[in-house]
Design a protein around this motif. Structure first.
Motif, PDB file in Angstrom:
ATOM      1  N   GLU A 279      23.521  74.770   0.101  1.00 29.05           N
ATOM      2  CA  GLU A 279      24.973  74.789   0.261  1.00 29.05           C
ATOM      3  C   GLU A 279      25.395  73.897   1.429  1.00 29.05           C
ATOM      4  O   GLU A 279      26.392  73.166   1.341  1.00 29.05           O
ATOM      5  CB  GLU A 279      25.472  76.220   0.496  1.00 29.05           C
ATOM      6  CG  GLU A 279      26.990  76.291   0.577  1.00 29.05           C
ATOM      7  CD  GLU A 279      27.514  77.693   0.798  1.00 29.05           C
ATOM      8  OE1 GLU A 279      28.752  77.856   0.817  1.00 29.05           O
ATOM      9  OE2 GLU A 279      26.696  78.627   0.959  1.00 29.05           O
ATOM     10  N   ILE A 280      24.634  73.936   2.528  1.00 30.19           N
ATOM     11  CA  ILE A 280      24.940  73.075   3.671  1.00 30.19           C
ATOM     12  C   ILE A 280      24.872  71.608   3.259  1.00 30.19           C
ATOM     13  O   ILE A 280      25.743  70.800   3.607  1.00 30.19           O
ATOM     14  CB  ILE A 280      23.949  73.368   4.826  1.00 30.19           C
ATOM     15  CG1 ILE A 280      24.246  74.746   5.430  1.00 30.19           C
ATOM     16  CG2 ILE A 280      24.020  72.285   5.891  1.00 30.19           C
ATOM     17  CD1 ILE A 280      23.217  75.189   6.452  1.00 30.19           C
ATOM     18  N   ASP A 281      23.846  71.269   2.489  1.00 31.17           N
ATOM     19  CA  ASP A 281      23.697  69.885   2.040  1.00 31.17           C
ATOM     20  C   ASP A 281      24.826  69.482   1.107  1.00 31.17           C
ATOM     21  O   ASP A 281      25.371  68.378   1.197  1.00 31.17           O
ATOM     22  CB  ASP A 281      22.343  69.718   1.343  1.00 31.17           C
ATOM     23  CG  ASP A 281      22.086  68.286   0.919  1.00 31.17           C
ATOM     24  OD1 ASP A 281      22.006  67.408   1.800  1.00 31.17           O
ATOM     25  OD2 ASP A 281      21.968  68.044  -0.300  1.00 31.17           O
ATOM     26  N   ALA A 282      25.199  70.387   0.196  1.00 35.63           N
ATOM     27  CA  ALA A 282      26.269  70.082  -0.764  1.00 35.63           C
ATOM     28  C   ALA A 282      27.605  69.860  -0.064  1.00 35.63           C
ATOM     29  O   ALA A 282      28.429  69.065  -0.519  1.00 35.63           O
ATOM     30  CB  ALA A 282      26.383  71.214  -1.791  1.00 35.63           C
ATOM     31  N   ARG A 283      27.802  70.540   1.052  1.00 39.99           N
ATOM     32  CA  ARG A 283      29.080  70.409   1.779  1.00 39.99           C
ATOM     33  C   ARG A 283      29.020  69.311   2.847  1.00 39.99           C
ATOM     34  O   ARG A 283      29.999  69.098   3.563  1.00 39.99           O
ATOM     35  CB  ARG A 283      29.449  71.745   2.422  1.00 39.99           C
ATOM     36  CG  ARG A 283      29.772  72.837   1.409  1.00 39.99           C
ATOM     37  CD  ARG A 283      30.035  74.166   2.103  1.00 39.99           C
ATOM     38  NE  ARG A 283      30.339  75.215   1.146  1.00 39.99           N
ATOM     39  CZ  ARG A 283      31.557  75.538   0.748  1.00 39.99           C
ATOM     40  NH1 ARG A 283      32.600  74.848   1.203  1.00 39.99           N
ATOM     41  NH2 ARG A 283      31.757  76.528  -0.115  1.00 39.99           N
ATOM     42  N   GLY A 284      27.866  68.646   2.961  1.00 43.84           N
ATOM     43  CA  GLY A 284      27.751  67.555   3.920  1.00 43.84           C
ATOM     44  C   GLY A 284      27.770  68.003   5.367  1.00 43.84           C
ATOM     45  O   GLY A 284      28.217  67.250   6.248  1.00 43.84           O
ATOM     46  N   LEU A 285      27.280  69.206   5.648  1.00 37.31           N
ATOM     47  CA  LEU A 285      27.277  69.731   7.008  1.00 37.31           C
ATOM     48  C   LEU A 285      25.955  69.426   7.702  1.00 37.31           C
ATOM     49  O   LEU A 285      24.929  69.178   7.070  1.00 37.31           O
ATOM     50  CB  LEU A 285      27.508  71.243   6.989  1.00 37.31           C
ATOM     51  CG  LEU A 285      28.811  71.733   6.356  1.00 37.31           C
ATOM     52  CD1 LEU A 285      28.845  73.259   6.315  1.00 37.31           C
ATOM     53  CD2 LEU A 285      30.008  71.191   7.132  1.00 37.31           C
ATOM     54  N   ASP A 286      25.987  69.463   9.013  1.00 44.79           N
ATOM     55  CA  ASP A 286      24.781  69.292   9.831  1.00 44.79           C
ATOM     56  C   ASP A 286      24.193  70.685  10.064  1.00 44.79           C
ATOM     57  O   ASP A 286      24.854  71.541  10.651  1.00 44.79           O
ATOM     58  CB  ASP A 286      25.139  68.634  11.165  1.00 44.79           C
ATOM     59  CG  ASP A 286      23.921  68.426  12.057  1.00 44.79           C
ATOM     60  OD1 ASP A 286      22.829  68.919  11.709  1.00 44.79           O
ATOM     61  OD2 ASP A 286      24.075  67.793  13.115  1.00 44.79           O
ATOM     62  N   PRO A 287      22.950  70.941   9.631  1.00 47.98           N
ATOM     63  CA  PRO A 287      22.369  72.282   9.822  1.00 47.98           C
ATOM     64  C   PRO A 287      22.375  72.740  11.275  1.00 47.98           C
ATOM     65  O   PRO A 287      22.613  73.919  11.559  1.00 47.98           O
ATOM     66  CB  PRO A 287      20.938  72.120   9.300  1.00 47.98           C
ATOM     67  CG  PRO A 287      21.007  70.993   8.342  1.00 47.98           C
ATOM     68  CD  PRO A 287      22.034  70.059   8.896  1.00 47.98           C
ATOM     69  N   ALA A 288      22.134  71.811  12.210  1.00 48.62           N
ATOM     70  CA  ALA A 288      22.123  72.192  13.622  1.00 48.62           C
ATOM     71  C   ALA A 288      23.485  72.720  14.047  1.00 48.62           C
ATOM     72  O   ALA A 288      23.585  73.689  14.808  1.00 48.62           O
ATOM     73  CB  ALA A 288      21.715  71.005  14.488  1.00 48.62           C
ATOM     74  N   GLN A 289      24.554  72.105  13.533  1.00 51.26           N
ATOM     75  CA  GLN A 289      25.896  72.578  13.882  1.00 51.26           C
ATOM     76  C   GLN A 289      26.166  73.949  13.303  1.00 51.26           C
ATOM     77  O   GLN A 289      26.854  74.769  13.913  1.00 51.26           O
ATOM     78  CB  GLN A 289      26.942  71.576  13.393  1.00 51.26           C
ATOM     79  CG  GLN A 289      26.958  70.272  14.154  1.00 51.26           C
ATOM     80  CD  GLN A 289      28.086  69.369  13.694  1.00 51.26           C
ATOM     81  OE1 GLN A 289      28.479  69.380  12.533  1.00 51.26           O
ATOM     82  NE2 GLN A 289      28.605  68.570  14.618  1.00 51.26           N
ATOM     83  N   VAL A 290      25.613  74.224  12.128  1.00 56.86           N
ATOM     84  CA  VAL A 290      25.810  75.539  11.514  1.00 56.86           C
ATOM     85  C   VAL A 290      25.167  76.619  12.365  1.00 56.86           C
ATOM     86  O   VAL A 290      25.775  77.651  12.665  1.00 56.86           O
ATOM     87  CB  VAL A 290      25.249  75.556  10.081  1.00 56.86           C
ATOM     88  CG1 VAL A 290      25.272  76.969   9.514  1.00 56.86           C
ATOM     89  CG2 VAL A 290      26.055  74.616   9.188  1.00 56.86           C
ATOM     90  N   TRP A 291      23.901  76.400  12.786  1.00 58.28           N
ATOM     91  CA  TRP A 291      23.230  77.432  13.573  1.00 58.28           C
ATOM     92  C   TRP A 291      23.802  77.537  14.979  1.00 58.28           C
ATOM     93  O   TRP A 291      23.818  78.606  15.560  1.00 58.28           O
ATOM     94  CB  TRP A 291      21.726  77.155  13.614  1.00 58.28           C
ATOM     95  CG  TRP A 291      21.017  77.930  12.557  1.00 58.28           C
ATOM     96  CD1 TRP A 291      20.550  79.217  12.644  1.00 58.28           C
ATOM     97  CD2 TRP A 291      20.714  77.502  11.224  1.00 58.28           C
ATOM     98  NE1 TRP A 291      19.969  79.592  11.447  1.00 58.28           N
ATOM     99  CE2 TRP A 291      20.057  78.560  10.558  1.00 58.28           C
ATOM    100  CE3 TRP A 291      20.935  76.310  10.529  1.00 58.28           C
ATOM    101  CZ2 TRP A 291      19.610  78.473   9.253  1.00 58.28           C
ATOM    102  CZ3 TRP A 291      20.497  76.218   9.221  1.00 58.28           C
ATOM    103  CH2 TRP A 291      19.846  77.291   8.593  1.00 58.28           C
TER     104      TRP A 291
END
Length: 345
Positions: A279-291
Motif C-alpha cells: 500500500e505504501i508503494d502504491a501511494r508513492g510514500l516513503d516507508p521511513a516517513q511512515v514509520w
C-alpha cells in the motif's frame, strides 16, 4: 526571598523539562558492575513505553523469578540488548516467552531465560553469560546481535552515596544526568562509539570487531565443551526488512565459518508487513516517513498499520507482530538443535 525561590524553582523546572519535554523519568535504575559496566537494579518495577510495566527479577533481568536450581528439561538462555529486552511489549508477547511456549506445545520440557539488558554490547552479553547464564546449564544460548553490538561497553560512573540519593534516583532530572554524563563508553570512549553507530563497517572499527569475535569464540568453545550450542540471531531492523541489501554482513560470515546457526528474521518481517508495504508503494510514500510519522498515516488501511511490526517512530524495536515474526524465524532452528524430550537435560 528571590534566592530561596530560585533554589526551589530551578530544580523543579528542570524536573518538569526532563519529564515532559525530553521524555525522561521513572528510569530503569542501574547499578555499577566492575566486570560488565552496569546491571539493572534487581526487584524494580518500571512504567515502560506504551504503558507496559517492566518487572525486573532478583537477578536483575526482565524475566520471571528463577528457581534456586536449574529446572529439569531443556534450557535456553537468551543474551542481548534492548531488542531482546522488548520495551513496549508485554513479557508474554515477546519472542523469548513465545519460544518457550511453542517448544512446550511441541513436547519439549523447555525453559527460556532472558538475560538481556538495554544498551549491552557483546562484551556485556558475554559477561552476563559468565555471571548468570553459565549456572543455568543451558542446552542452547541465543545471542541477539546487530553490527553496532561491537561498540565499547558502557560503564556507570555514579557515586555510591550522595546527598538526597533516594529522591534523586527516581527523578527525571537525575535520569537525564545519568544517561548524559554518568554512563559512558569504556576504552576509547565516545569517539569509538560514535564511529560504530555512524558506520559499523568502517575499517577504523576493525579492532572492535576482532575483540567482539574473540569474546564470542571463547563462549562458543565453552558451550561446545559442555555439549551445548550457540545460535546468533540478527536483531530486527526495519532497514533490513525493507531492503535485503541492508542485512548484516559480518556476523553471518563468522557464524558460517564455525558451523554456528545464524538466524535473520528480516524475511519473516517483510512477509508480515507485505500488505502495508504494497500500500505504501502504491501511494508513492516513503516507508521511513511512515514509520517516523513524518507524513499523514491515518489514510492508510488500519489493519495494515496494525501489522507494521515495528513500534511507531522506532525502526529498531518490534511490536507484538514483529516478535511473532522473529519467533517464526528462530523456532525451527532452536527446535532442530534440541534433543527429544527423553534425551533432554
Amino acid at each position: 526571598l528571590v534566592l530561596p525561590a530560585l533554589v526551589i524553582l530551578l530544580p523543579l523546572a528542570g524536573e518538569l523539562w526532563a519529564r515532559y519535554r525530553v521524555g525522561y523519568g521513572n528510569p530503569r535504575r542501574i547499578v555499577g558492575s566492575e566486570t560488565i559496566g552496569y546491571r539493572l537494579e534487581p526487584g524494580q518495577t518500571i512504567d515502560g513505553t506504551r504503558g507496559v510495566v517492566e518487572r525486573i527479577n532478583a537477578h536483575g533481568y526482565r524475566d520471571r523469578e528463577w528457581p534456586p536450581q536449574p529446572p529439569p528439561g531443556q534450557r535456553v538462555v537468551v543474551l542481548g540488548d534492548t531488542a531482546a529486552y522488548a520495551p513496549g511489549v508485554a513479557v508474554e508477547a515477546s519472542w523469548p516467552r513465545l519460544l518457550e511456549r511453542e517448544l512446550r506445545e511441541r513436547g519439549h520440557q523447555a525453559t527460556v531465560f532472558r538475560l538481556a539488558v538495554p544498551g549491552y554490547a557483546v562484551a556485556q552479553m558475554v559477561g552476563a553469560w559468565e555471571a548468570d547464564g553459565r549456572a543455568l546449564e543451558p542446552r542452547i544460548v541465543v545471542v541477539e546481535l546487530s553490527p553496532t553490538s561491537v561498540r565499547p561497553m558502557r560503564v556507570l560512573h555514579e557515586p555510591e552515596r550522595y546527598p538526597l540519593e533516594g529522591v534523586l534516583r527516581s527523578s527525571s532530572l537525575w535520569d537525564w544526568i545519568r544517561r548524559a554524563w554518568l554512563v559512558r563508553p569504556a576504552g576509547e570512549g565516545w569517539p569509538a562509539e560514535r564511529r560504530v553507530l555512524a558506520d559499523p563497517y568502517d575499517p577504523a572499527n576493525d579492532a572492535l570487531w576482532t575483540e567482539a569475535r574473540a569474546q564470542l569464540e571463547r563462549m562458543r568453545v565453552e558451550l561446545e565443551q559442555r555439549g551445548a550450542r550457540l545460535v546468533l540471531l540478527a536483531a530486527p531492523s526495519l532497514a533490513a526488512a525493507l531492503d535485503p541489501a541492508e542485512e548484516d554482513e559480518r556476523w553471518p560470515a563468522w557464524a558460517e565459518e564455525r558451523g554456528v546457526a545464524f538466524v535473520s528474521p528480516a524475511g519473516e518481517l517483510r512477509a508480515a508487513m507485505r500488505p502495508l508495504l504494497e500500500e505504501i508503494d502504491a501511494r508513492g510514500l516513503d516507508p521511513a516517513q511512515v514509520w517516523n510519522r513524518d507524513t499523514d498515516v491515518e489514510h492508510l488501511q488500519p489493519e495494515h498499520l496494525a501489522a507494521a511490526c515495528f513500534l511507531p517512530r522506532d525502526p529498531v524495536h518490534v511490536d507484538e507482530h514483529g516478535h511473532r515474526a522473529v519467533l517464526q524465524a528462530l523456532l525451527p532452528v532452536v527446535e532442530g538443535l534440541l534433543p527429544t524430550s527423553s534425551e533432554g537435560r
